[in-house]
Design a protein around this motif. Structure first.
Motif, short mmCIF file in Angstrom:
data_model
loop_
_atom_site.label_atom_id
_atom_site.label_comp_id
_atom_site.label_asym_id
_atom_site.label_seq_id
_atom_site.Cartn_x
_atom_site.Cartn_y
_atom_site.Cartn_z
N ALA A 1 1.69 30.95 15.19
CA ALA A 1 2.37 29.66 15.05
C ALA A 1 3.64 29.79 14.22
CB ALA A 1 1.43 28.64 14.41
N VAL A 2 3.56 30.53 13.12
CA VAL A 2 4.73 30.73 12.27
C VAL A 2 5.80 31.50 13.02
CG1 VAL A 2 5.61 31.85 10.18
CG2 VAL A 2 3.47 30.55 10.09
N VAL A 3 5.40 32.54 13.72
CA VAL A 3 6.36 33.35 14.48
C VAL A 3 7.08 32.50 15.52
CG1 VAL A 3 6.57 35.25 16.15
CG2 VAL A 3 5.22 35.55 14.08
N VAL A 4 6.35 31.69 16.25
CA VAL A 4 6.95 30.88 17.31
C VAL A 4 7.85 29.78 16.72
CG1 VAL A 4 6.49 29.28 19.21
CG2 VAL A 4 5.13 31.35 18.96
N VAL A 5 7.37 29.07 15.73
CA VAL A 5 8.14 27.97 15.15
C VAL A 5 9.38 28.48 14.42
CG1 VAL A 5 8.09 26.10 13.45
CG2 VAL A 5 6.20 26.39 15.04
N ALA A 6 9.29 29.66 13.83
CA ALA A 6 10.42 30.21 13.08
C ALA A 6 11.42 30.95 13.98
CB ALA A 6 9.92 31.15 11.99
N ALA A 7 11.09 31.12 15.24
CA ALA A 7 11.96 31.85 16.16
C ALA A 7 13.20 31.04 16.52
CB ALA A 7 11.19 32.19 17.44
N GLU A 8 14.19 31.75 17.03
CA GLU A 8 15.40 31.07 17.51
C GLU A 8 15.03 30.17 18.69
OE1 GLU A 8 18.52 33.80 18.40
OE2 GLU A 8 18.42 34.75 16.44
N ALA A 9 15.89 29.21 18.94
CA ALA A 9 15.63 28.22 19.99
C ALA A 9 15.37 28.88 21.34
CB ALA A 9 16.80 27.25 20.09
N SER A 10 16.14 29.89 21.69
CA SER A 10 15.96 30.53 23.00
C SER A 10 14.57 31.17 23.11
CB SER A 10 17.05 31.57 23.24
OG SER A 10 17.03 32.57 22.25
N ALA A 11 14.08 31.76 22.02
CA ALA A 11 12.74 32.35 22.04
C ALA A 11 11.67 31.27 22.14
CB ALA A 11 12.54 33.19 20.78
N GLN A 12 11.88 30.15 21.45
CA GLN A 12 10.92 29.06 21.55
C GLN A 12 10.90 28.49 22.97
OE1 GLN A 12 11.21 26.00 18.59
NE2 GLN A 12 11.41 27.48 16.93
N MET A 13 12.06 28.40 23.58
CA MET A 13 12.12 27.85 24.94
C MET A 13 11.47 28.79 25.95
SD MET A 13 15.91 26.15 24.75
CE MET A 13 15.90 25.48 26.41
N ALA A 14 11.50 30.10 25.68
CA ALA A 14 10.91 31.07 26.61
C ALA A 14 9.40 31.23 26.40
CB ALA A 14 11.60 32.42 26.43
N TRP A 15 8.92 30.95 25.21
CA TRP A 15 7.52 31.18 24.87
C TRP A 15 6.53 30.49 25.80
CZ3 TRP A 15 3.27 28.42 23.15
CH2 TRP A 15 2.23 29.17 22.61
N PRO A 16 6.69 29.20 26.11
CA PRO A 16 5.70 28.55 26.98
C PRO A 16 5.59 29.21 28.36
CG PRO A 16 7.07 26.90 25.91
CD PRO A 16 7.70 28.24 25.64
N ASP A 17 6.71 29.63 28.92
CA ASP A 17 6.65 30.28 30.23
C ASP A 17 5.92 31.62 30.14
OD1 ASP A 17 8.01 28.19 31.43
OD2 ASP A 17 9.97 29.12 31.13
N LYS A 18 6.17 32.37 29.07
CA LYS A 18 5.49 33.66 28.88
C LYS A 18 3.99 33.48 28.69
CE LYS A 18 9.41 36.07 26.86
NZ LYS A 18 9.95 36.66 25.63
N GLN A 19 3.60 32.40 28.05
CA GLN A 19 2.19 32.13 27.78
C GLN A 19 1.52 31.30 28.88
OE1 GLN A 19 0.67 33.57 25.13
NE2 GLN A 19 2.64 34.54 24.75
N ASP A 20 2.33 30.82 29.82
CA ASP A 20 1.85 29.97 30.91
C ASP A 20 1.17 28.71 30.37
OD1 ASP A 20 1.63 29.29 33.61
OD2 ASP A 20 -0.40 30.14 33.74
N VAL A 21 1.87 28.05 29.44
CA VAL A 21 1.39 26.81 28.85
C VAL A 21 2.54 25.80 28.85
CG1 VAL A 21 -0.34 27.91 27.37
CG2 VAL A 21 1.97 27.54 26.49
N PRO A 22 2.25 24.52 28.73
CA PRO A 22 3.32 23.53 28.64
C PRO A 22 4.05 23.65 27.30
CG PRO A 22 1.18 22.46 28.49
CD PRO A 22 0.93 23.90 28.76
N PRO A 23 5.31 23.25 27.24
CA PRO A 23 6.09 23.37 26.00
C PRO A 23 5.47 22.68 24.79
CG PRO A 23 7.54 22.89 27.83
CD PRO A 23 6.13 22.77 28.35
N ASP A 24 4.75 21.59 25.00
CA ASP A 24 4.19 20.90 23.84
C ASP A 24 3.10 21.71 23.14
OD1 ASP A 24 2.17 20.53 25.71
OD2 ASP A 24 2.02 18.37 25.40
#
Length: 88
Positions: free
Chosen positions: A5-28
């Motif tokens: 959670a800390v890694v994702v929330v502290a990441a740059e916006a582009s990484a946060q925007m890519a994370w849901p697709d990589k995890q196959d989950v909705p952005p929320d």
């Protein structure tokens, strides 16, 4: 859970925007997972699994991230494109 959670929330916006697709989950899921993890931090301190000294840092991360935006529909790809905070 807390570390991710800390890694994702502290990441740059582009990484946060890519994370849901990589995890196959909705952005929320970023907001939901982070909120759950940050709430568990106090219990981890009580159980001796986390140093009390990290709580202020976690609270700062939580307060500066747009987790409350979950209530307002901030956590979606469409909304991210419209928000200045997500533009790098």
């Amino acid at each position: 859970m807390l570390i991710e959670a800390v890694v994702v929330v502290a990441a740059e916006a582009s990484a946060q925007m890519a994370w849901p697709d990589k995890q196959d989950v909705p952005p929320d899921e970023i907001a939901l997972g982070s909120d759950d993890a940050f709430r568990l931090a106090r219990r981890l301190v009580e159980d001796g699994q986390l140093s009390r000294g990290v709580l202020p840092s976690l609270q700062m991360i939580r307060s500066t991230s747009p987790l409350p935006g979950l209530r307002f529909g901030l956590w979606s790809h469409a909304r991210w494109q419209l928000r200045v905070m997500w533009n790098e």
